[in-house]
Design a protein around this motif. Structure first.
Motif, PDB file in Angstrom:
ATOM      1  N   HIS A  70     -18.884 -65.838 168.998  1.00 48.07           N
ATOM      2  CA  HIS A  70     -18.870 -65.212 170.322  1.00 48.07           C
ATOM      3  C   HIS A  70     -18.804 -66.300 171.378  1.00 48.07           C
ATOM      4  N   ASP A  71     -18.272 -65.939 172.516  1.00 42.81           N
ATOM      5  CA  ASP A  71     -18.431 -66.732 173.728  1.00 42.81           C
ATOM      6  C   ASP A  71     -19.277 -65.888 174.661  1.00 42.81           C
ATOM      7  N   TRP A  72     -20.408 -66.410 175.080  1.00 47.36           N
ATOM      8  CA  TRP A  72     -21.275 -65.713 176.022  1.00 47.36           C
ATOM      9  C   TRP A  72     -21.195 -66.443 177.349  1.00 47.36           C
ATOM     10  N   TYR A  73     -21.069 -65.684 178.422  1.00 46.12           N
ATOM     11  CA  TYR A  73     -20.969 -66.222 179.769  1.00 46.12           C
ATOM     12  C   TYR A  73     -22.263 -65.906 180.502  1.00 46.12           C
ATOM     13  N   VAL A  74     -22.946 -66.954 180.927  1.00 38.40           N
ATOM     14  CA  VAL A  74     -24.240 -66.832 181.577  1.00 38.40           C
ATOM     15  C   VAL A  74     -24.091 -67.145 183.053  1.00 38.40           C
ATOM     16  N   ASP A  75     -24.688 -66.297 183.877  1.00 38.35           N
ATOM     17  CA  ASP A  75     -24.753 -66.541 185.314  1.00 38.35           C
ATOM     18  C   ASP A  75     -26.017 -67.354 185.559  1.00 38.35           C
ATOM     19  N   ARG A  76     -25.833 -68.633 185.838  1.00 36.12           N
ATOM     20  CA  ARG A  76     -26.935 -69.538 186.126  1.00 36.12           C
ATOM     21  C   ARG A  76     -27.077 -69.623 187.638  1.00 36.12           C
ATOM     22  N   CYS A  77     -27.630 -68.564 188.198  1.00 35.14           N
ATOM     23  CA  CYS A  77     -27.864 -68.482 189.647  1.00 35.14           C
ATOM     24  C   CYS A  77     -26.599 -68.793 190.439  1.00 35.14           C
ATOM     25  N   GLY A  78     -25.505 -68.120 190.075  1.00 35.27           N
ATOM     26  CA  GLY A  78     -24.251 -68.264 190.805  1.00 35.27           C
ATOM     27  C   GLY A  78     -23.215 -69.130 190.118  1.00 35.27           C
ATOM     28  N   GLN A  79     -23.598 -69.890 189.125  1.00 36.06           N
ATOM     29  CA  GLN A  79     -22.650 -70.727 188.384  1.00 36.06           C
ATOM     30  C   GLN A  79     -22.444 -70.120 187.000  1.00 36.06           C
ATOM     31  N   GLU A  80     -21.186 -69.855 186.650  1.00 34.20           N
ATOM     32  CA  GLU A  80     -20.905 -69.297 185.331  1.00 34.20           C
ATOM     33  C   GLU A  80     -20.823 -70.413 184.296  1.00 34.20           C
ATOM     34  N   VAL A  81     -21.589 -70.248 183.211  1.00 32.07           N
ATOM     35  CA  VAL A  81     -21.645 -71.226 182.130  1.00 32.07           C
ATOM     36  C   VAL A  81     -21.292 -70.500 180.837  1.00 32.07           C
ATOM     37  N   ARG A  82     -20.345 -71.060 180.090  1.00 32.02           N
ATOM     38  CA  ARG A  82     -19.938 -70.449 178.823  1.00 32.02           C
ATOM     39  C   ARG A  82     -20.674 -71.120 177.676  1.00 32.02           C
ATOM     40  N   TYR A  83     -21.151 -70.292 176.765  1.00 30.60           N
ATOM     41  CA  TYR A  83     -21.782 -70.773 175.536  1.00 30.60           C
ATOM     42  C   TYR A  83     -20.923 -70.369 174.350  1.00 30.60           C
ATOM     43  N   ILE A  84     -20.744 -71.290 173.426  1.00 35.17           N
ATOM     44  CA  ILE A  84     -20.048 -71.007 172.175  1.00 35.17           C
ATOM     45  C   ILE A  84     -21.127 -70.729 171.138  1.00 35.17           C
ATOM     46  N   ILE A  85     -20.977 -69.628 170.423  1.00 36.09           N
ATOM     47  CA  ILE A  85     -21.979 -69.236 169.442  1.00 36.09           C
ATOM     48  C   ILE A  85     -21.303 -68.950 168.112  1.00 36.09           C
ATOM     49  N   ASP A  86     -21.668 -69.716 167.096  1.00 34.08           N
ATOM     50  CA  ASP A  86     -21.191 -69.498 165.733  1.00 34.08           C
ATOM     51  C   ASP A  86     -22.324 -68.870 164.934  1.00 34.08           C
ATOM     52  N   PHE A  87     -21.995 -67.822 164.184  1.00 35.22           N
ATOM     53  CA  PHE A  87     -22.973 -67.123 163.356  1.00 35.22           C
ATOM     54  C   PHE A  87     -22.657 -67.387 161.886  1.00 35.22           C
ATOM     55  N   TYR A  88     -23.641 -67.916 161.174  1.00 36.61           N
ATOM     56  CA  TYR A  88     -23.478 -68.220 159.747  1.00 36.61           C
ATOM     57  C   TYR A  88     -24.423 -67.345 158.931  1.00 36.61           C
ATOM     58  N   PHE A  89     -23.989 -67.010 157.716  1.00 33.29           N
ATOM     59  CA  PHE A  89     -24.852 -66.347 156.747  1.00 33.29           C
ATOM     60  C   PHE A  89     -24.952 -67.251 155.533  1.00 33.29           C
ATOM     61  N   HIS A  90     -26.169 -67.571 155.149  1.00 35.23           N
ATOM     62  CA  HIS A  90     -26.409 -68.443 154.000  1.00 35.23           C
ATOM     63  C   HIS A  90     -26.840 -67.583 152.819  1.00 35.23           C
ATOM     64  N   GLU A  91     -25.900 -67.329 151.940  1.00 36.74           N
ATOM     65  CA  GLU A  91     -26.138 -66.456 150.783  1.00 36.74           C
ATOM     66  C   GLU A  91     -27.332 -66.925 149.957  1.00 36.74           C
ATOM     67  N   GLN A  92     -27.472 -68.239 149.769  1.00 40.28           N
ATOM     68  CA  GLN A  92     -28.558 -68.768 148.951  1.00 40.28           C
ATOM     69  C   GLN A  92     -29.927 -68.518 149.574  1.00 40.28           C
ATOM     70  N   LYS A  98     -34.335 -67.486 157.181  1.00 42.34           N
ATOM     71  CA  LYS A  98     -33.296 -68.487 157.437  1.00 42.34           C
ATOM     72  C   LYS A  98     -31.925 -68.080 156.903  1.00 42.34           C
ATOM     73  N   GLN A  99     -31.770 -66.807 156.503  1.00 45.31           N
ATOM     74  CA  GLN A  99     -30.485 -66.381 155.954  1.00 45.31           C
ATOM     75  C   GLN A  99     -29.379 -66.416 157.003  1.00 45.31           C
ATOM     76  N   PHE A 100     -29.728 -66.172 158.249  1.00 47.71           N
ATOM     77  CA  PHE A 100     -28.759 -66.248 159.330  1.00 47.71           C
ATOM     78  C   PHE A 100     -29.015 -67.506 160.139  1.00 47.71           C
ATOM     79  N   GLU A 101     -27.952 -68.139 160.550  1.00 43.64           N
ATOM     80  CA  GLU A 101     -28.042 -69.316 161.415  1.00 43.64           C
ATOM     81  C   GLU A 101     -27.219 -69.026 162.656  1.00 43.64           C
ATOM     82  N   ILE A 102     -27.822 -69.268 163.796  1.00 39.20           N
ATOM     83  CA  ILE A 102     -27.141 -69.103 165.075  1.00 39.20           C
ATOM     84  C   ILE A 102     -26.977 -70.492 165.670  1.00 39.20           C
TER      85      ILE A 102
END
Length: 191
Positions: A70-92, A98-102
Motif C-alpha cells: 500500500h501507499d498511505w498518504y498522511v496529512d502532517r498538519c498541512g504537508q502530505e507525506v507518502r508512506y510505502i508499506i509492504d506486507f509479508y506473511f511468514h509461513e514458518q 510474528k506471522q505478519f510483518e509490516i
C-alpha cells in the motif's frame, strides 16, 4: 473465501490496518514537535507493484516478496507525506504474533519531503538498533520508546501512538495515563 469465513477475514484486515497505522504513527512521532496530530488522508493498494526495497530484499536472499503493498498518504498538519508499506506473511511463523510483518517507511519522494524522509530513515535506523540492544537513545540518553515501538512485533506498538495522541514527548517519556484528552494534564512526565 466462504461466507462464514468473512468475520475472520474482516477481523484480520482490521487488525492489519490498525497495526499499520500504529507503525506509521511511530514514524510520525519523529515530528511530534511540529505536528502532534497527523491524519491518514488517503491510501492506494498496489498488490502487484513491488517496492524497490522489497525487490532488493528478495535478491539479497530473503526469498519472499510481500503479499500486498500500500501507499498511505498522511496529512502532517498541512504537508502530505507518502508512506510505502509492504506486507509479508511468514509461513514458518503461522499462528504466532510474528506471522505478519509490516514494513512501513516514508517514501523517498522528490516533492519536498525527500530531506525529511532521508533524515527520518537514518534516525529510525539508529533508534531501532540501539533499542534492539537495550541501549538508551544516543541523543537524549533516555530509554528509546520510538526504537522499541519500531522493533515490537509487526513493527508496531500502541505505546508510541498512544503517547503521541496524548501529547507525550515520545523519546524519554514515562507514560502514566494516556486516557485523558485534557491538554492541561501532563500525562507523561519526563524521567
Amino acid at each position: 473465501v466462504e461466507p462464514e469465513d468473512m468475520v475472520d477475514v474482516v477481523s484480520v484486515h482490521n487488525s492489519m490496518n490498525e497495526a499499520t497505522w500504529q507503525s506509521v504513527l511511530a514514524w510520525e512521532s519523529l515530528h511530534r514537535s511540529t505536528c502532534g496530530d497527523p491524519h491518514l488522508s488517503r491510501f492506494r493498494g498496489r498488490p502487484d507493484d513491488y517496492s524497490f526495497q522489497a525487490r532488493v530484499r528478495q535478491l539479497l536472499g530473503d526469498g519472499e516478496l510481500p503479499f500486498d503493498r500500500h501507499d498511505w498518504y498522511v496529512d502532517r498538519c498541512g504537508q502530505e507525506v507518502r508512506y510505502i508499506i509492504d506486507f509479508y506473511f511468514h509461513e514458518q511463523l503461522a499462528g504466532t504474533e510474528k506471522q505478519f510483518e509490516i514494513n512501513a517507511r516514508p517514501a523517498l519522494d522528490p516533492n519536498g519531503t525527500l530531506p525529511d524522509a532521508l533524515v527520518d530513515r537514518a534516525k529510525m535506523s539508529i533508534y531501532k538498533t540501539f533499542a534492539a540492544y537495550g541501549l538508551p537513545c544516543p541523543i537524549s540518553g533516555s530509554p528509546g520508546e520510538i526504537g522499541h515501538a519500531a522493533n515490537s512485533p509487526n513493527g508496531t506498538t500502541a505505546d508510541a501512538a498512544s503517547m503521541l495522541a496524548a501529547g507525550c514527548p515520545v523519546v524519554g517519556a514515562q507514560k502514566t495515563d494516556v486516557r485523558s484528552s485534557n491538554p492541561n494534564q501532563a500525562p507523561c512526565p519526563v524521567k
